[in-house]
Design a protein around this motif. Structure first.
Motif, mmCIF file in Angstrom:
data_model
loop_
_atom_site.group_PDB
_atom_site.id
_atom_site.type_symbol
_atom_site.label_atom_id
_atom_site.label_comp_id
_atom_site.label_asym_id
_atom_site.label_seq_id
_atom_site.Cartn_x
_atom_site.Cartn_y
_atom_site.Cartn_z
ATOM 1 N N ASN A 32 45.499 51.462 33.576
ATOM 2 C CA ASN A 32 44.296 51.003 32.877
ATOM 3 C C ASN A 32 44.558 51.098 31.371
ATOM 4 N N GLY A 33 44.602 49.956 30.717
ATOM 5 C CA GLY A 33 44.843 49.984 29.272
ATOM 6 C C GLY A 33 45.106 48.581 28.747
ATOM 7 N N ASP A 34 45.296 48.508 27.442
ATOM 8 C CA ASP A 34 45.557 47.228 26.792
ATOM 9 C C ASP A 34 47.065 46.979 26.793
ATOM 10 N N SER A 35 47.466 45.864 27.329
ATOM 11 C CA SER A 35 48.903 45.573 27.417
ATOM 12 C C SER A 35 49.586 45.621 26.055
ATOM 13 N N ASP A 74 48.450 36.100 35.720
ATOM 14 C CA ASP A 74 47.323 35.170 35.610
ATOM 15 C C ASP A 74 46.510 35.634 34.397
ATOM 16 N N PRO A 75 46.921 35.218 33.204
ATOM 17 C CA PRO A 75 46.295 35.775 31.992
ATOM 18 C C PRO A 75 44.931 35.139 31.712
ATOM 19 N N PRO A 76 44.196 35.662 30.726
ATOM 20 C CA PRO A 76 42.968 34.980 30.310
ATOM 21 C C PRO A 76 43.301 33.536 29.920
ATOM 22 N N TYR A 77 42.413 32.590 30.288
ATOM 23 C CA TYR A 77 42.669 31.172 29.992
ATOM 24 C C TYR A 77 42.107 30.763 28.623
ATOM 25 N N GLU A 134 51.668 38.890 20.392
ATOM 26 C CA GLU A 134 52.391 40.178 20.490
ATOM 27 C C GLU A 134 52.617 40.605 21.939
ATOM 28 N N ILE A 135 51.640 40.301 22.801
ATOM 29 C CA ILE A 135 51.796 40.705 24.214
ATOM 30 C C ILE A 135 52.937 39.915 24.849
ATOM 31 N N TRP A 136 52.986 38.619 24.543
ATOM 32 C CA TRP A 136 54.076 37.806 25.109
ATOM 33 C C TRP A 136 55.431 38.242 24.531
ATOM 34 N N ASN A 172 34.316 41.810 42.667
ATOM 35 C CA ASN A 172 33.537 40.773 41.964
ATOM 36 C C ASN A 172 34.282 40.221 40.741
ATOM 37 N N HIS A 173 35.610 40.379 40.752
ATOM 38 C CA HIS A 173 36.371 39.766 39.651
ATOM 39 C C HIS A 173 36.199 38.254 39.757
ATOM 40 N N PRO A 174 35.934 37.571 38.612
ATOM 41 C CA PRO A 174 35.614 36.144 38.704
ATOM 42 C C PRO A 174 36.805 35.224 38.950
ATOM 43 N N THR A 175 38.040 35.716 38.827
ATOM 44 C CA THR A 175 39.169 34.772 38.955
ATOM 45 C C THR A 175 40.263 35.309 39.885
ATOM 46 N N VAL A 176 39.857 35.829 41.016
ATOM 47 C CA VAL A 176 40.855 36.393 41.949
ATOM 48 C C VAL A 176 41.721 35.269 42.520
ATOM 49 N N LYS A 177 43.010 35.473 42.516
ATOM 50 C CA LYS A 177 43.926 34.463 43.066
ATOM 51 C C LYS A 177 44.258 34.822 44.519
ATOM 52 N N PRO A 178 44.550 33.795 45.333
ATOM 53 C CA PRO A 178 44.932 34.080 46.712
ATOM 54 C C PRO A 178 46.247 34.871 46.764
ATOM 55 N N ASP A 190 52.873 42.529 35.777
ATOM 56 C CA ASP A 190 51.697 41.685 35.556
ATOM 57 C C ASP A 190 50.858 42.359 34.473
ATOM 58 N N PRO A 191 50.943 41.853 33.227
ATOM 59 C CA PRO A 191 50.218 42.515 32.125
ATOM 60 C C PRO A 191 48.724 42.198 32.109
ATOM 61 N N PHE A 192 48.248 41.331 33.028
ATOM 62 C CA PHE A 192 46.817 40.975 33.097
ATOM 63 C C PHE A 192 46.416 40.992 34.570
ATOM 64 N N CYS A 193 46.451 42.159 35.189
ATOM 65 C CA CYS A 193 46.462 42.155 36.659
ATOM 66 C C CYS A 193 45.091 42.072 37.319
ATOM 67 N N GLY A 194 43.994 42.120 36.548
ATOM 68 C CA GLY A 194 42.664 41.931 37.137
ATOM 69 C C GLY A 194 42.432 42.843 38.317
ATOM 70 N N SER A 195 42.133 42.240 39.471
ATOM 71 C CA SER A 195 41.832 43.054 40.655
ATOM 72 C C SER A 195 43.090 43.369 41.464
ATOM 73 N N GLY A 196 44.259 43.142 40.881
ATOM 74 C CA GLY A 196 45.490 43.657 41.476
ATOM 75 C C GLY A 196 46.197 42.759 42.490
ATOM 76 N N GLY A 224 51.250 46.809 37.134
ATOM 77 C CA GLY A 224 50.120 45.971 36.713
ATOM 78 C C GLY A 224 49.311 46.698 35.663
ATOM 79 N N ILE A 225 48.902 45.946 34.644
ATOM 80 C CA ILE A 225 48.081 46.547 33.575
ATOM 81 C C ILE A 225 46.761 45.795 33.506
ATOM 82 N N GLU A 226 45.670 46.535 33.467
ATOM 83 C CA GLU A 226 44.350 45.920 33.365
ATOM 84 C C GLU A 226 43.521 46.680 32.343
ATOM 85 N N LYS A 227 42.950 45.909 31.407
ATOM 86 C CA LYS A 227 42.226 46.513 30.291
ATOM 87 C C LYS A 227 40.833 46.998 30.699
HETATM 88 C C1 LIG Z 1 42.499 35.912 34.912
HETATM 89 S S1 LIG Z 1 42.229 37.612 35.130
HETATM 90 C C2 LIG Z 1 43.387 38.059 36.384
HETATM 91 C C3 LIG Z 1 42.808 38.047 37.773
HETATM 92 C C4 LIG Z 1 43.842 38.364 38.851
HETATM 93 N N1 LIG Z 1 44.733 37.252 39.023
HETATM 94 C C5 LIG Z 1 43.210 38.689 40.200
HETATM 95 O O1 LIG Z 1 43.568 38.074 41.212
HETATM 96 O O2 LIG Z 1 42.334 39.555 40.250
HETATM 97 C C6 LIG Z 1 42.894 38.263 33.661
HETATM 98 C C7 LIG Z 1 42.651 39.737 33.473
HETATM 99 O O3 LIG Z 1 43.314 40.175 32.287
HETATM 100 C C8 LIG Z 1 42.585 41.252 31.738
HETATM 101 N N2 LIG Z 1 43.013 41.402 30.333
HETATM 102 C C9 LIG Z 1 42.694 40.626 29.287
HETATM 103 N N3 LIG Z 1 43.306 41.035 28.170
HETATM 104 C C10 LIG Z 1 44.054 42.116 28.523
HETATM 105 C C11 LIG Z 1 44.944 42.977 27.815
HETATM 106 N N4 LIG Z 1 45.150 42.824 26.504
HETATM 107 N N5 LIG Z 1 45.554 43.969 28.486
HETATM 108 C C12 LIG Z 1 45.344 44.144 29.822
HETATM 109 N N6 LIG Z 1 44.504 43.357 30.537
HETATM 110 C C13 LIG Z 1 43.871 42.357 29.899
HETATM 111 C C14 LIG Z 1 41.137 40.836 31.932
HETATM 112 O O4 LIG Z 1 40.260 41.945 31.900
HETATM 113 C C15 LIG Z 1 41.193 40.150 33.297
HETATM 114 O O5 LIG Z 1 40.826 41.018 34.334
#
Ligand SMILES: C[S@@+](CC[C@H](N)C(=O)[O-])C[C@H]1O[C@@H](n2cnc3c(N)ncnc32)[C@H](O)[C@@H]1O
Length: 382
Positions: A6-9, A27-30, A47-49, A310-316, A336-342, A357-360
């Motif tokens: 749990n933290g900022d990538s 699956d990063p923020p769009y 910087e994250i990339w 209830n993550h809004p963008t869960v991928k299959p 996975d630096p943006f792992c959402g619900s894992g 996996g890192i999730e903020k």
């Molecule tokens: C598109 S969602 C990923 C959903 C994931 N594919 C799933 O199936 O649950 C992107 C995630 O990146 C997280 N996020 C955004 N910026 C972040 C950062 N700087 N470090 C870590 N996580 C971050 C958001 O909170 C969000 O949950």
């Protein structure tokens, strides 16, 4: 072995050594502000990339989902970091909805609605005096400050909105004579999806077409739509890139096991990934979507991701599995630096690949935590 953090990538990635992952699959923020979520306000910071590039082994692949409208920005950001761009992948699915406006209806509205006529104003005035209500008083009652000047005045003249009109009708005992003019409601979607029995869905195809254009100009543009969302969205692009390998590719591969594409058992894996609900043997599969498809879709997704998710963008999971299968050898390690619900971590586990996996957002980290606990695997949490 997996690790969920749990933290900022931007900060967390600094902890990892150079050249330590076989691939970044994410699956990063769009940057489309999905469901008004703050974390989706913009694309990830460069910087994250840059950090992803640093921690990838030479020759390591990166795969990152994007929105079709700004995929190019993501691709440029990744190229700026040093990645070589490969042909993109597309994930194709049947359940997106077009939202374009009905053009003939908008034209009719423009032509027929026009400005409030003197007859309309007289009718309103007569009813107001009948009820002994001033414009100010009505505005107070209806909570529509400043609107009466538009119905009667010269600056920005307009008819009341359908919502206000309904309230006015009730308050002043107005009849339906102006309904047709006022009720040019925006009918945004061509195909509207209706929930039935709480779970299944029904596709209503005739909604958009049920409008009969009234003016000649409107008739000319019957069944045209307008706006960026007029086309049914059916694909998500996935950026594919590679950190350049060092020296001869085969030597680089033998040192790092990166950059190879697994074609075992299938001669020509292709860069189009179909949602499992699309049956290509069916003609016009996008047209032939039935309530059953939706029932199947919504049930399987909930079952897969967990009722509590209830993550809004869960991928299959299968989709993430496929990406990992193609680009990461068994025993490899992905990030996975943006792992959402894992989802990526769960897919990695099924593919026999280690993952971090890192999730903020703590709320999503908790969901991922719960999903990973259910795996009964070796997972550490931080
Ligand atoms: C598109 S969602 C990923 C959903 C994931 N594919 C799933 O199936 O649950 C992107 C995630 O990146 C997280 N996020 C955004 N910026 C972040 C950062 N700087 N470090 C870590 N996580 C971050 C958001 O909170 C969000 O949950």
């Amino acid at each position: 072995m997996h690790k969920l953090i749990n933290g900022d990538s931007k900060e967390i990635l600094k902890q990892f050594a150079d050249n330590s992952f076989h691939a970044v699959i994410t699956d990063p923020p769009y940057g489309i502000n999905i469901r008004k979520e703050k974390w989706d306000n913009s694309l990830p910071e460069l910087e994250i990339w840059q950090e992803c590039y640093r921690v990838l082994k030479p020759g390591g692949m990166i795969m990152a989902f994007a929105d079709p409208r700004n995929y190019h920005h993501l691709a440029c950001d990744l190229e700026k970091c040093g990645f070589n761009t490969y042909p993109l992948f597309c994930w194709i699915y049947p359940n997106g909805f077009p939202k374009g406006m009905n053009l003939s209806k908008e034209i009719d509205k423009e032509l027929l609605r026009g400005n409030p006529t003197e007859e309309f104003k007289d009718y309103l005035r007569s009813k107001m005096s009948e009820k002994n209500l001033s414009g100010n008083k009505i505005e107070q009652i209806l909570g529509i400050r400043g609107m009466f000047s538009h119905y009667f005045g010269k600056a920005n003249p307009q008819y009341p909105s359908p919502k206000v009109w309904e309230k006015l009708k009730e308050l002043l005992d107005l009849d339906n004579r102006y309904d047709e003019i006022i009720y040019f409601k925006r009918n945004k979607s061509h195909l509207s999806l209706v929930r039935e029995n709480g779970t299944s869905y029904k596709y209503l195809k005739d909604n958009f077409n049920s409008y009969t254009p009234k003016t000649d100009e409107g008739k000319l543009w019957d069944e045209y739509r307008y706006g960026a969302a007029s086309i049914k969205p059916a694909l998500t692009p996935i950026y594919v890139g590679q950190k350049p390998f060092k020296g001869k590719f085969v030597k680089n591969f033998m040192t790092h096991n990166t950059g190879a594409i697994n074609t075992k058992g299938e001669n020509y894996p292709c860069n189009v990934l179909m949602d499992s609900k699309i049956d290509l043997s069916e003609k016009n599969y996008f047209e032939n979507i039935t309530a059953d498809n939706y029932e199947y879709c919504s049930k399987s997704v909930v079952k897969e991701k967990g009722e509590y998710n209830n993550h809004p963008t869960v991928k299959p999971i299968d989709l993430m599995k496929r990406l990992i299968h193609l680009t990461v050898p068994k025993g490899g390690k992905i990030l996975d630096p943006f792992c959402g619900s894992g989802t990526t971590l769960i897919a990695a586990n099924l593919e026999g690949v280690e993952s971090i996996g890192i999730e903020k957002e703590y709320r999503y980290y908790q969901i991922a935590h719960r999903r990973l606990l259910e795996l009964n695997e070796d997972v550490s949490y931080a």
